[in-house]
Design an enzyme around this catalytic site. Structure first.
Site, PDB file in Angstrom:
ATOM      1  N   SER A   1     -85.681-103.172  73.598  1.00 36.09           N
ATOM      2  CA  SER A   1     -85.300-101.768  73.392  1.00 36.09           C
ATOM      3  C   SER A   1     -83.834-101.520  73.740  1.00 36.09           C
ATOM      4  O   SER A   1     -83.376-100.375  73.693  1.00 36.09           O
ATOM      5  CB  SER A   1     -86.188-100.854  74.246  1.00 36.09           C
ATOM      6  OG  SER A   1     -86.050-101.155  75.631  1.00 36.09           O
TER       7      SER A   1
ATOM      8  N   ASN B   1     -91.929 -99.750  85.163  1.00 36.28           N
ATOM      9  CA  ASN B   1     -92.737 -98.600  84.745  1.00 36.28           C
ATOM     10  C   ASN B   1     -92.280 -97.309  85.414  1.00 36.28           C
ATOM     11  O   ASN B   1     -92.134 -96.264  84.758  1.00 36.28           O
ATOM     12  CB  ASN B   1     -94.213 -98.844  85.047  1.00 36.28           C
ATOM     13  CG  ASN B   1     -94.795 -99.986  84.242  1.00 36.28           C
ATOM     14  OD1 ASN B   1     -94.110-100.578  83.404  1.00 36.28           O
ATOM     15  ND2 ASN B   1     -96.054-100.315  84.497  1.00 36.28           N
TER      16      ASN B   1
ATOM     17  N   THR C   1     -89.635 -56.920  54.215  1.00 38.71           N
ATOM     18  CA  THR C   1     -90.904 -57.606  54.453  1.00 38.71           C
ATOM     19  C   THR C   1     -91.297 -58.215  53.108  1.00 38.71           C
ATOM     20  O   THR C   1     -91.023 -57.640  52.052  1.00 38.71           O
ATOM     21  CB  THR C   1     -92.015 -56.647  54.929  1.00 38.71           C
ATOM     22  OG1 THR C   1     -92.272 -55.665  53.917  1.00 38.71           O
ATOM     23  CG2 THR C   1     -91.609 -55.945  56.224  1.00 38.71           C
ATOM     24  N   HIS C   2     -91.901 -59.408  53.144  1.00 38.21           N
ATOM     25  CA  HIS C   2     -92.265 -60.137  51.919  1.00 38.21           C
ATOM     26  C   HIS C   2     -91.033 -60.405  51.034  1.00 38.21           C
ATOM     27  O   HIS C   2     -91.170 -60.604  49.831  1.00 38.21           O
ATOM     28  CB  HIS C   2     -93.313 -59.368  51.109  1.00 38.21           C
ATOM     29  CG  HIS C   2     -94.503 -58.944  51.904  1.00 38.21           C
ATOM     30  ND1 HIS C   2     -95.552 -59.788  52.185  1.00 38.21           N
ATOM     31  CD2 HIS C   2     -94.799 -57.760  52.507  1.00 38.21           C
ATOM     32  CE1 HIS C   2     -96.456 -59.143  52.916  1.00 38.21           C
ATOM     33  NE2 HIS C   2     -96.013 -57.921  53.131  1.00 38.21           N
TER      34      HIS C   2
ATOM     35  N   SER D   1     -68.604 -78.750  44.842  1.00 39.61           N
ATOM     36  CA  SER D   1     -69.371 -79.576  43.911  1.00 39.61           C
ATOM     37  C   SER D   1     -68.461 -80.628  43.295  1.00 39.61           C
ATOM     38  O   SER D   1     -67.287 -80.370  43.040  1.00 39.61           O
ATOM     39  CB  SER D   1     -69.967 -78.696  42.809  1.00 39.61           C
ATOM     40  OG  SER D   1     -70.420 -79.477  41.718  1.00 39.61           O
TER      41      SER D   1
ATOM     42  N   LYS E   1     -67.976 -73.899  42.581  1.00 46.57           N
ATOM     43  CA  LYS E   1     -69.031 -73.844  43.587  1.00 46.57           C
ATOM     44  C   LYS E   1     -68.488 -73.816  45.018  1.00 46.57           C
ATOM     45  O   LYS E   1     -67.517 -74.471  45.355  1.00 46.57           O
ATOM     46  CB  LYS E   1     -69.970 -75.050  43.449  1.00 46.57           C
ATOM     47  CG  LYS E   1     -70.779 -75.068  42.182  1.00 46.57           C
ATOM     48  CD  LYS E   1     -71.780 -73.927  42.111  1.00 46.57           C
ATOM     49  CE  LYS E   1     -72.853 -74.016  43.161  1.00 46.57           C
ATOM     50  NZ  LYS E   1     -73.700 -75.223  43.026  1.00 46.57           N
TER      51      LYS E   1
ATOM     52  N   ASN F   1     -70.734 -74.182  48.408  1.00 47.20           N
ATOM     53  CA  ASN F   1     -72.117 -74.391  48.813  1.00 47.20           C
ATOM     54  C   ASN F   1     -72.324 -74.242  50.326  1.00 47.20           C
ATOM     55  O   ASN F   1     -71.496 -74.709  51.116  1.00 47.20           O
ATOM     56  CB  ASN F   1     -72.574 -75.788  48.389  1.00 47.20           C
ATOM     57  CG  ASN F   1     -72.547 -75.970  46.888  1.00 47.20           C
ATOM     58  OD1 ASN F   1     -72.786 -75.029  46.136  1.00 47.20           O
ATOM     59  ND2 ASN F   1     -72.246 -77.187  46.439  1.00 47.20           N
TER      60      ASN F   1
ATOM     61  N   GLU G   1     -77.959 -75.534  54.918  1.00 44.87           N
ATOM     62  CA  GLU G   1     -78.998 -76.321  54.257  1.00 44.87           C
ATOM     63  C   GLU G   1     -79.350 -77.563  55.065  1.00 44.87           C
ATOM     64  O   GLU G   1     -80.524 -77.944  55.165  1.00 44.87           O
ATOM     65  CB  GLU G   1     -78.543 -76.710  52.848  1.00 44.87           C
ATOM     66  CG  GLU G   1     -78.487 -75.528  51.890  1.00 44.87           C
ATOM     67  CD  GLU G   1     -77.903 -75.867  50.535  1.00 44.87           C
ATOM     68  OE1 GLU G   1     -77.972 -75.010  49.648  1.00 44.87           O
ATOM     69  OE2 GLU G   1     -77.372 -76.988  50.364  1.00 44.87           O
TER      70      GLU G   1
ATOM     71  N   TYR H   1     -99.529 -97.378  82.302  1.00 42.90           N
ATOM     72  CA  TYR H   1     -98.458 -97.626  81.329  1.00 42.90           C
ATOM     73  C   TYR H   1     -98.938 -98.559  80.225  1.00 42.90           C
ATOM     74  O   TYR H   1     -99.689 -99.512  80.448  1.00 42.90           O
ATOM     75  CB  TYR H   1     -97.237 -98.242  82.022  1.00 42.90           C
ATOM     76  CG  TYR H   1     -96.080 -98.479  81.064  1.00 42.90           C
ATOM     77  CD1 TYR H   1     -95.212 -97.440  80.748  1.00 42.90           C
ATOM     78  CD2 TYR H   1     -95.887 -99.716  80.452  1.00 42.90           C
ATOM     79  CE1 TYR H   1     -94.168 -97.630  79.846  1.00 42.90           C
ATOM     80  CE2 TYR H   1     -94.844 -99.923  79.555  1.00 42.90           C
ATOM     81  CZ  TYR H   1     -93.989 -98.874  79.260  1.00 42.90           C
ATOM     82  OH  TYR H   1     -92.973 -99.070  78.364  1.00 42.90           O
TER      83      TYR H   1
ATOM     84  N   GLN I   1     -92.795 -97.193  74.892  1.00 42.06           N
ATOM     85  CA  GLN I   1     -91.397 -97.476  74.577  1.00 42.06           C
ATOM     86  C   GLN I   1     -90.949 -96.684  73.352  1.00 42.06           C
ATOM     87  O   GLN I   1     -89.761 -96.436  73.154  1.00 42.06           O
ATOM     88  CB  GLN I   1     -91.229 -98.980  74.325  1.00 42.06           C
ATOM     89  CG  GLN I   1     -89.808 -99.411  74.008  1.00 42.06           C
ATOM     90  CD  GLN I   1     -89.663-100.923  74.001  1.00 42.06           C
ATOM     91  OE1 GLN I   1     -89.711-101.555  75.043  1.00 42.06           O
ATOM     92  NE2 GLN I   1     -89.510-101.494  72.814  1.00 42.06           N
TER      93      GLN I   1
ATOM     94  N   LYS J   1     -88.551 -93.071  73.219  1.00 38.20           N
ATOM     95  CA  LYS J   1     -87.111 -92.859  73.382  1.00 38.20           C
ATOM     96  C   LYS J   1     -86.370 -92.562  72.083  1.00 38.20           C
ATOM     97  O   LYS J   1     -85.564 -91.626  72.018  1.00 38.20           O
ATOM     98  CB  LYS J   1     -86.482 -94.064  74.083  1.00 38.20           C
ATOM     99  CG  LYS J   1     -86.954 -94.209  75.518  1.00 38.20           C
ATOM    100  CD  LYS J   1     -86.522 -95.515  76.127  1.00 38.20           C
ATOM    101  CE  LYS J   1     -87.348 -95.806  77.355  1.00 38.20           C
ATOM    102  NZ  LYS J   1     -88.806 -95.930  77.053  1.00 38.20           N
TER     103      LYS J   1
END
Length: 462
Positions: A22, A109, A154-155, A276, A282, A284, A289, A316, A321, A324
């Protein structure tokens, strides 16, 4: 030969070393591992388990190794498996056989349980500080936009007029809860597991409380089995981070909508936008995003660790492991996402006039017209029906409620008089809502004052 290889007659294969190791990801724990080892050696010397001279030699060697790692002067060894064995190997090479005494009375451990708790403590503080900066930006935007009227939805349909201040302060509350969760999580992280050994402590006369004080923990774990097999604190932290990403993602979705041509509520600064490769016009909202996209990544890390832990018997198991990489990745993602999102917010331009005009469409003042009838002794359900008919008439005649004549109002219901107009202006719709937590200027100013005090007086303990 491995430091644990006494009962083995053959070395592990290169394939096993690569799969089992690791060190390529847990090397970032080196400073916590060394701090923990220094505290452990100090305690061993104090308790007479090793001599004071031996403890001092070990501590000196560990401090030198810490500096050498920081300066990039050491190369981690995959065959030594992890950061704990690498540090111990460096120490033995540096100071000789005395270095072999460091591991007296402990196991990897409880050592890794300590390291990961120290890491999480630091990262909770760091992420809380990032949220504090985001909170400051939200309050600043709110202060500048107390009178910036916009439609509330709303919605995703226009509902009632609110202010931009009211809208962004909703996110203040979300991130405030996130910070509260971090603070609460910190309490459970800040318990010291070292001394639990592999699973059943040790016969040496360890002073665990002394070590916990050296490492600035609130206390010690009280069951050695749980001490080495618990990863609840990681899961709790990752759950809190998932909620943060969910809040960032919701806000990002609105940013993406708001800067579209269809809304045009805001303009993002060029520093936090992209273009773009084919369409020259564009601009963006890639930062928003990406924040939205990375939310799924953080969710996945949480689910991965929950799945890893769900079937593990005490104590353990090597499966652990796997905690992490998921944890580190979530921390790294939040540590990138929050600052850039904060800067994107701080630099955006608000198109106040567009917001105002948008709030004036969609009959966002219909509820206030109904409330006017109720205040004039019309039962609410009747008022609701009357205004519904009024809205239908307005749609058919391509008018707003403000544009209707009083005769047109009276054709629907003779309850109306000229005073209805003063109750359905956007300003009246917003500022007459003085209930605590509402969008009125009076309410928002009160909340901003409360939030400023919160920012002055709340942070994770240092």
């Amino acid at each position: 030969m491995k430091l644990w290889g006494g009962r083995f007659t053959k070395d592990t294969s290169q394939l096993t070393d690569d799969f089992n190791s690791s060190i390529h990801f847990d090397n970032i724990l080196y400073s916590y591992d060394i701090q923990g080892s220094i505290a452990h050696a100090t305690m061993l010397g104090k308790q007479g388990i090793i001599s004071i001279d031996e403890a001092e030699l070990i501590i000196k060697g560990l401090n030198e190794i810490l500096q050498e790692i920081k300066m990039g002067k050491v190369e981690f060894d995959v065959s030594a498996e992890d950061i704990h064995m690498n540090v111990e190997k460096f120490l033995i090479n540096k100071i000789g056989d005395t270095g072999k005494k460091l591991h007296t009375g402990r196991s990897r451990n409880d050592q890794v349980a300590l390291d990961i708790r120290m890491y999480v403590k630091d990262k909770i503080k760091h992420i809380d500080s990032l949220l504090h900066e985001l909170h400051e930006v939200l309050v600043n935007i709110a202060e500048k936009n107390i009178d910036t009227i916009m439609p509330g939805y709303t919605h995703l349909q226009k509902a009632q007029p609110i202010t931009l201040a009211h809208h962004v302060l909703a996110y203040f509350e979300m991130f405030k809860r996130d910070r509260e969760r971090l603070s609460d999580c910190y309490k459970r992280v800040n318990i010291m597991p070292l001394g639990a050994g592999a699973l059943a402590t040790t016969t040496y006369n360890l002073d665990r409380t002394y070590v916990s004080k050296l490492l600035d923990f609130d206390g010690i774990t009280m069951n050695s089995l749980d001490s080495v097999s618990d990863r609840d604190f990681c899961i709790e932290f990752m759950s809190a981070m998932s909620l943060m990403m969910m809040h960032l993602s919701r806000f990002s979705e609105e940013i993406i909508l708001w800067c579209s041509d269809e809304f045009n509520f805001i303009q993002l600064d060029d520093e936090y936008s992209t273009g773009s490769s084919i369409m020259p016009q564009k601009k963006n909202p890639d930062i928003a995003e990406l924040v939205r996209g990375k939310t799924g990544r953080v969710y996945g890390n949480l689910l991965a660790l929950l799945t890893t832990m769900k079937g593990l018997p005490l104590a353990y198991n090597k499966d652990m492991q796997e905690d992490k990489e998921a944890l580190f990745d979530s921390v790294n993602t939040l540590s990138m996402a929050i600052p850039i999102f904060t800067k994107m917010l701080a630099t955006l331009k608000v198109n106040k006039e567009v917001m105002y005009k948008s709030a004036g469409r969609g009959f966002t003042n219909a509820t206030d017209a109904a409330d006017w009838l109720v205040k004039n002794k019309v039962p609410f359900r009747e008022a609701h029906e009357i205004i519904g008919k009024l809205v239908l008439y307005s749609i058919e005649n391509n008018k707003t409620l403000e544009e209707l004549t009083i005769e047109e109002y009276k054709n629907i219901s003779d309850c109306f008089d000229e005073t209805v107009y003063s109750s359905i202006t956007l300003e009246a719709c917003v500022n007459n809502r003085k209930v605590d937590g509402g969008p009125s200027k009076e309410s928002i100013e009160k909340v901003i004052f409360i939030n400023k005090n919160y920012l002055l007086n709340n942070s994770i303990q240092k």
